[in-house]
Structures are given as C-alpha cells and as structure tokens.
Design a protein around this motif. Structure first.
Motif, PDB file in Angstrom:
ATOM      1  N   TYR A 112      -5.006   0.789  -3.529  1.00  0.00           N
ATOM      2  CA  TYR A 112      -4.253   1.176  -2.335  1.00  0.00           C
ATOM      3  C   TYR A 112      -3.068   2.066  -2.717  1.00  0.00           C
ATOM      4  O   TYR A 112      -1.899   1.746  -2.476  1.00  0.00           O
ATOM      5  N   ASN A 113      -3.382   3.188  -3.326  1.00  0.00           N
ATOM      6  CA  ASN A 113      -2.407   4.148  -3.820  1.00  0.00           C
ATOM      7  C   ASN A 113      -2.998   5.532  -3.578  1.00  0.00           C
ATOM      8  O   ASN A 113      -3.949   5.930  -4.244  1.00  0.00           O
ATOM      9  N   TYR A 114      -2.444   6.275  -2.593  1.00  0.00           N
ATOM     10  CA  TYR A 114      -3.140   7.467  -2.111  1.00  0.00           C
ATOM     11  C   TYR A 114      -2.276   8.720  -2.105  1.00  0.00           C
ATOM     12  O   TYR A 114      -1.088   8.674  -1.773  1.00  0.00           O
ATOM     13  N   TYR A 115      -2.919   9.840  -2.448  1.00  0.00           N
ATOM     14  CA  TYR A 115      -2.411  11.181  -2.171  1.00  0.00           C
ATOM     15  C   TYR A 115      -3.348  11.770  -1.117  1.00  0.00           C
ATOM     16  O   TYR A 115      -4.487  12.146  -1.426  1.00  0.00           O
ATOM     17  N   ILE A 116      -2.885  11.850   0.111  1.00  0.00           N
ATOM     18  CA  ILE A 116      -3.811  12.197   1.196  1.00  0.00           C
ATOM     19  C   ILE A 116      -4.271  13.648   1.161  1.00  0.00           C
ATOM     20  O   ILE A 116      -5.270  13.995   1.788  1.00  0.00           O
TER      21      ILE A 116
ATOM     22  N   CYS B 129       0.864  -1.183   0.000  1.00  0.00           N
ATOM     23  CA  CYS B 129       0.000   0.000   0.000  1.00  0.00           C
ATOM     24  C   CYS B 129       0.899   1.232   0.000  1.00  0.00           C
ATOM     25  O   CYS B 129       1.830   1.330   0.815  1.00  0.00           O
TER      26      CYS B 129
ATOM     27  N   VAL C  32       1.295   5.396   0.315  1.00  0.00           N
ATOM     28  CA  VAL C  32       0.633   6.597   0.827  1.00  0.00           C
ATOM     29  C   VAL C  32       1.597   7.783   0.704  1.00  0.00           C
ATOM     30  O   VAL C  32       2.700   7.753   1.257  1.00  0.00           O
TER      31      VAL C  32
ATOM     32  N   VAL D 230      -9.768   7.070   2.619  1.00  0.00           N
ATOM     33  CA  VAL D 230      -8.430   6.465   2.715  1.00  0.00           C
ATOM     34  C   VAL D 230      -8.347   5.572   3.952  1.00  0.00           C
ATOM     35  O   VAL D 230      -7.920   4.413   3.871  1.00  0.00           O
TER      36      VAL D 230
ATOM     37  N   ASP E  35      -7.097  12.962  -1.845  1.00  0.00           N
ATOM     38  CA  ASP E  35      -8.129  11.954  -1.629  1.00  0.00           C
ATOM     39  C   ASP E  35      -8.901  12.249  -0.342  1.00  0.00           C
ATOM     40  O   ASP E  35      -8.389  12.880   0.574  1.00  0.00           O
TER      41      ASP E  35
ATOM     42  N   GLU F 291     -10.609   2.389   3.604  1.00  0.00           N
ATOM     43  CA  GLU F 291     -10.093   1.396   2.651  1.00  0.00           C
ATOM     44  C   GLU F 291      -8.863   0.680   3.193  1.00  0.00           C
ATOM     45  O   GLU F 291      -8.713  -0.533   3.026  1.00  0.00           O
TER      46      GLU F 291
END
Length: 404
Positions: free
Chosen positions: A126-130, A60, A62, A138, A133, A141
């Motif tokens: 499971y690839n996030y820009y907090i 994952c 982040v 987030v 997003d 998930e």
C-alpha cells in the motif's frame, strides 16, 4: 524567533521589501497562533497506542511520483511522528535518506521493511506513485485493503492523490489526510480553509502564501512577463497567481503539458518540458520564470533544464522546493516549510488515530516567510541582489559560501 528577529533587524535599514515581509509575517503569526490555540485546547490524548485488538494502525501512502520537495515533506512529517512516540526509530536522522533529496516511496518501503514499532506500520503493497502505477490496480488494491481491514488511514501527499482517493474513489470508510496540496479548497478536496466539511477528511491549507510569494518576487525583481509551465492548474496555484499578477500589472505566459503517465514516458515528458521552456524564452520573450510544483521530478535533470533560463539571463523563482535554489534557481520565498509544518500535521495524524473525526480538526497553518537565494546564479544572470534580501535569507548558496 530567528526569523522574526532577522526581519525586525532588517526593518531598521531597508524598505520596501522588508516591510512587505513583515506584513506577511504578521499575518502568518496570527494564523500560527490560531492553529496553536486550537491544538492546545482540543481534547484527546495523543499518546501513542495500538488499536483495541492490540495490533498496529496500518498506513496507506499515496503520492504522485518521485519528487524531492514531496520527499522532504514526508521525511520531516515522519520524523515528527517518530518524536511523538508513534514510531520507535532510535536515530531517525541517521536513516540513509537526505531530507532535501528523498524518494518518498523508497522511504516508505524502507520503513515497511525495517519496521516502525508497535503502533503504526507501513506496507510495500500500500505504497503508491499514481503517475507511475496502474490507476486501476491502485484503486482495486486500496478498496480491497479497506474491506479486509488492512488500511486504517490513507496519507496523501499532493493534490492529485487527494483527488484520486476523495473524488474518484469516494473513500469514506477510513480517515484521509491530504498534506502538501497547493490549494485543497480550489481543488475541491476541502470545503473551507479551516475545516474540510467531510467527516473523514483533513487537508492542510495555506493557499494565501502563493499570493504573498508572487508579490515578494515582483518586489525583488520587477519583471513584466512571467513564464509558467504546469500540468495541473490547482497544483500550480494558477488561479491565485493569475489574480495576483493582474493586480501587479504583470502578464503571465503559460503552457500546459501532460505529466508522466502510461501514455507519456519519462523521456517524452522531459523533452516536452524543455521545449516548453525554450518556447517561453525564445518566442514569448519572458523576463522571469516561475518553476511550478512537481515539474522537475528528477534531481539529475535540474542543471540541464534550469540552464535554459540562466543562459538567457532570466531569473527562476520557485513555487516549492529549496533544492531547486541549491541547484541553480535564483530564489525561493517558501510557500511550504517542511520543518515548521511537520508538528502541525503530525498532531493531526495523532488526533485522528486517537479517535477524533478528521473533519473536526483545524487544518489551516501558514508557515513563516523563509527565503533562500543563490548568489552564484544571481551573478551569472547579472542580478544585483538587494542587501535586504541577503539579510532576510535563511539559506544562501554560492558567493562566499553557504549560510544556514
């Protein structure tokens, strides 16, 4: 060896900057030797392997937001992981990504779609820009992914992602790696520089470089009032710079603004950032500026924003990111070297997947001094670059041409 040889050569001719860099290099070499000694003597086999059931380890990712230096750190880390055999990409350097201007999220999406072999896998989910997003989505998930066994390791690039996963969510069920965080100890992500003090957490640490960095900039250009704009004190290394500035007898004029979020659009953010820059120049009358980490996130906006200082003959020094020097900042004495740090972090990555507790893995690695200079910018602002800095620089932009 190239860096050490260059520094020794310069010492024969110049003082005090080169002597200062040599002292940094000595401290750095000790830190590198300690890290290397640990990894030479620590136990487990790091050869690539699947999970016990024959499936891949699911990673994952982040991050904060699209930011070229963050993308560069991820690019070289993944390249090293690939070279170690954990991914099966035959020509990693032929991927359609520029190491110095990579969208990290796009790189993860690309690898998720193309596939990376039998041992590890990435996911578009499971690839996030907090910063972009929805935070609640987030968290939900990731929690569900851990519960369903779909996440085996969380790779956080930056302080804010680490805070989300470690502090806000309190994740303890899967390993967490925090990479490219300015000062994980001050941010509360790690208890000490050498070890995190948490069984499932590993953080790369090298905060002392920011003290050395600001001292180097002051030796190179004797400023008295330094401007800074940031959205998070720990990401900006505010405490470290503040202590160093006080010791140097330098004043810091600073502004804190809100970063891009659901309440603060990208256009609003950049308008606020440019206004903060103008205020420091026109009202605070700074004579130097430090470009802090994760402030100019869009490479297409660099010229417009950096021109605020260049037009006023104010040098821009960089906290992290060589791409900013290429695009008009005056100088970088690198605090993070994506290439030299990659093997260290990749080694930790492999050890974690091989069963070692992240909290038992040594995490302090200080990169060797790496100087970049833009001679065209120096000429624009009327700064005569000392010969020793030119000789020390491993990357020169402008002038008679680029040198690497």
């Amino acid at each position: 060896m190239k860096k050490i040889a260059t520094i020794i050569f310069v010492l024969l001719f110049t003082i005090p900057i080169s002597a200062f860099v040599m002292s940094i290099s000595k401290d750095t070499t000790v830190a590198e030797e300690k890290a290397e000694e640990y990894f030479q003597t620590a136990g487990n086999n790091k050869a690539a392997h699947t999970k016990e059931d024959g499936t891949t380890y699911n990673i994952c990712y982040v991050d904060i937001d699209p930011y070229p230096p963050s993308g560069e750190m991820l690019y070289y880390l993944l390249q090293e992981i690939n070279d170690m055999g954990w991914m099966n990409i035959e020509h990693f350097d032929k991927l359609p990504f520029d190491p110095q201007d990579t969208d990290a999220g796009a790189l993860i999406d690309y690898l998720a779609q193309q596939g990376t072999g039998d041992y590890i896998s990435f996911s578009k989910k499971y690839n996030y820009y907090i910063a972009l997003d929805n935070p609640q989505t987030v968290k939900k998930e990731i929690e569900e992914g851990i519960k369903e066994g779909e996440i085996d390791l969380i790779l956080c690039l930056g302080t804010s992602p680490g805070k989300l996963i470690i502090q806000e969510m309190g994740i303890e069920d899967v390993p967490v790696m925090v990479y490219y965080s300015v000062d994980p100890v001050s941010a509360g992500l790690s208890q000490k520089q050498e070890y995190s003090g948490q069984d499932n957490v590993w953080c790369h640490t090298s905060s002392q470089v920011y003290k050395n960095q600001l001292s180097f900039y002051h030796d190179a250009y004797s400023f008295q009032k330094l401007g800074m704009v940031y959205y998070d004190e720990s990401i900006a290394a505010r405490d470290i710079y503040g202590e160093t500035a006080k010791a140097l007898g330098v004043e810091i004029a600073e502004q804190k603004i809100e970063t891009i979020s659901g309440q603060n659009s990208e256009e609003e953010y950049y308008n606020n950032l440019k206004n903060a820059y103008k205020q420091l120049v026109e009202e605070e009358h700074i004579d130097a500026f430090l470009l802090n980490t994760d402030m100019i996130k869009d490479s297409e906006r660099m010229d417009e924003l950096l021109s605020v200082f260049i037009k006023a003959d104010i040098p821009v020094f960089v906290q992290n990111g060589q791409t900013f020097v290429k695009n008009g900042a005056l100088m970088l004495m690198a605090a993070s070297d994506a290439v030299s740090q990659a093997p260290f972090a990749a080694d930790a990555f492999a050890r974690i997947l091989s069963g070692e507790s992240p909290g038992d893995i040594y995490q302090k690695f200080v990169p060797s001094p790496y100087v970049s200079i833009n001679l065209d910018t120096a000429n624009q602002i009327g700064y005569e670059v000392p010969d020793d800095i030119i000789l020390l620089s491993e990357q020169i932009y402008g002038g008679s041409g680029e040198r690497e």
